[in-house]
Design an enzyme around this catalytic site. Structure first.
Site, PDB file in Angstrom:
ATOM      1  N   HIS A 164      31.073  40.127  44.933  1.00 26.97           N
ATOM      2  CA  HIS A 164      32.173  40.166  43.955  1.00 26.97           C
ATOM      3  C   HIS A 164      32.065  39.418  42.776  1.00 26.97           C
ATOM      4  O   HIS A 164      31.812  38.127  42.796  1.00 26.97           O
ATOM      5  CB  HIS A 164      33.361  41.035  43.092  1.00 26.97           C
TER       6      HIS A 164
ATOM      7  N   ASP B 141      29.771  43.956  42.650  1.00 23.87           N
ATOM      8  CA  ASP B 141      30.053  44.584  42.174  1.00 23.87           C
ATOM      9  C   ASP B 141      31.198  43.937  40.996  1.00 23.87           C
ATOM     10  O   ASP B 141      31.879  42.723  40.858  1.00 23.87           O
ATOM     11  CB  ASP B 141      31.706  45.196  43.522  1.00 23.87           C
TER      12      ASP B 141
END
Length: 304
Positions: free
Chosen positions: A255, A111
């Site tokens: 992430h 992400d």
């Protein structure tokens, strides 16, 4: 005197002269009209030939376009640019795929990118291990780092929508549309990919974003294994946390953007290696959903 006399023509001679002039005029006019008619006929034939040629050429061009489109779609699907989400998952929320314990597949997701430095490092690790993952990008980051977005898709990974601003507050339908539609449009413009995958920032499902995404038939992708790497744990803690939560059909959240992701980059090779030692193989979110869809259909057929 004779030079001053008027010449008087007999009436018969005058009539004969007029008739002769008329014949000559008709003779001169007739060939011209005939020639014009022949030219018009020839022109019409040429126009008919041109029309047939143009029609045939257009038909061949259309056939070529259809063939090229089919070829492009095939290549796009192989590269992750194009994919088909089974209807049962369109407009649905998923946390993991429901598979049998023997189906040891898992999806890595990243992400908040694209992000300078870390996205490229993650891509390098995935390439070295021959793994395809799913990246949920933030619109404004993609706008700032378009080449990283292009690289994600060019290397065969799937790209998803993670809103434009990555905000957590409540969104009315108009604001939600801005966040999601603009991001998907930019993804398409920069990478050529059409995405129907959405992940709400922070996993928030009740602030208007997920509702809008579902109304537009996006698959809202959550997760079953949270690395909590945004807290910047040590590499060993991060690795252990992911391994402990991993299961067949699982979705791992990490992430590649939004801050310092050096721990994620350091832990990723270990996570991949240890999961492979446990017999796992890695798939994208669309592949994971296709596997679950096949499993549903298999079970349905067995009940008949």
């Amino acid at each position: 005197m004779e030079n001053n006399k008027s010449i008087v023509w007999p009436q018969g001679i005058l009539i004969s002269l007029i008739a002769l002039c008329g014949s000559l005029s008709i003779g001169l006019i007739m060939p011209i009209n005939q020639s014009t008619s022949e030219i018009n006929t020839k022109h019409n034939i040429e126009n008919t030939d041109d029309t047939e040629v143009k029609t045939g050429t257009q038909k061949r061009l259309n056939q070529f376009k259809v063939a090229m489109l089919a070829s492009w779609q095939q290549q796009a699907k192989l590269k992750g640019i194009s994919y088909i989400i089974p209807p049962r998952f369109q407009g649905a929320i998923i946390n993991q795929a429901k598979l049998s314990p023997n189906d040891k597949v898992i999806a890595l997701t990243f992400d908040d990118g694209p992000w300078p430095g870390y996205t490229a490092q993650v891509l390098n690790i995935l390439r070295e291990n021959n793994i395809k993952a799913t990246f949920f990008v933030v619109g404004q980051n993609l706008k700032n780092y378009p080449n990283l977005g292009k690289q994600i898709v060019a290397e065969g990974h799937v790209i998803g929508n993670h809103t434009w601003h990555h905000w957590y507050h409540f969104f009315n339908p108009q604001a939600a549309a801005f966040e999601i539609d603009n991001t998907s449009e930019l993804i398409s413009q920069i990478t050529g990919a059409k995405t129907t995958l959405f992940r709400p920032p922070g996993g928030m499902l009740h602030n208007g974003l997920a509702s809008y995404a579902k109304s537009k038939k996006y698959t809202v992708v959550m997760w079953s294994a949270d690395s909590l790497d945004y807290n910047r744990p040590t590499t060993s803690i991060l690795t252990s946390r992911v391994l402990k939560q991993s299961k067949p059909g699982g979705i791992v959240l990490m992430h590649d953007g939004g801050g310092n992701r050096s721990q994620t980059v350091a832990a990723l090779p270990q996570i991949i290696s240890k999961l492979r030692q446990q017999g796992y193989r890695f798939v994208t979110i669309p592949e994971l959903l296709e596997l679950q869809d096949k499993n549903y259909k298999l079970i349905a057929n067995m009940k008949k």
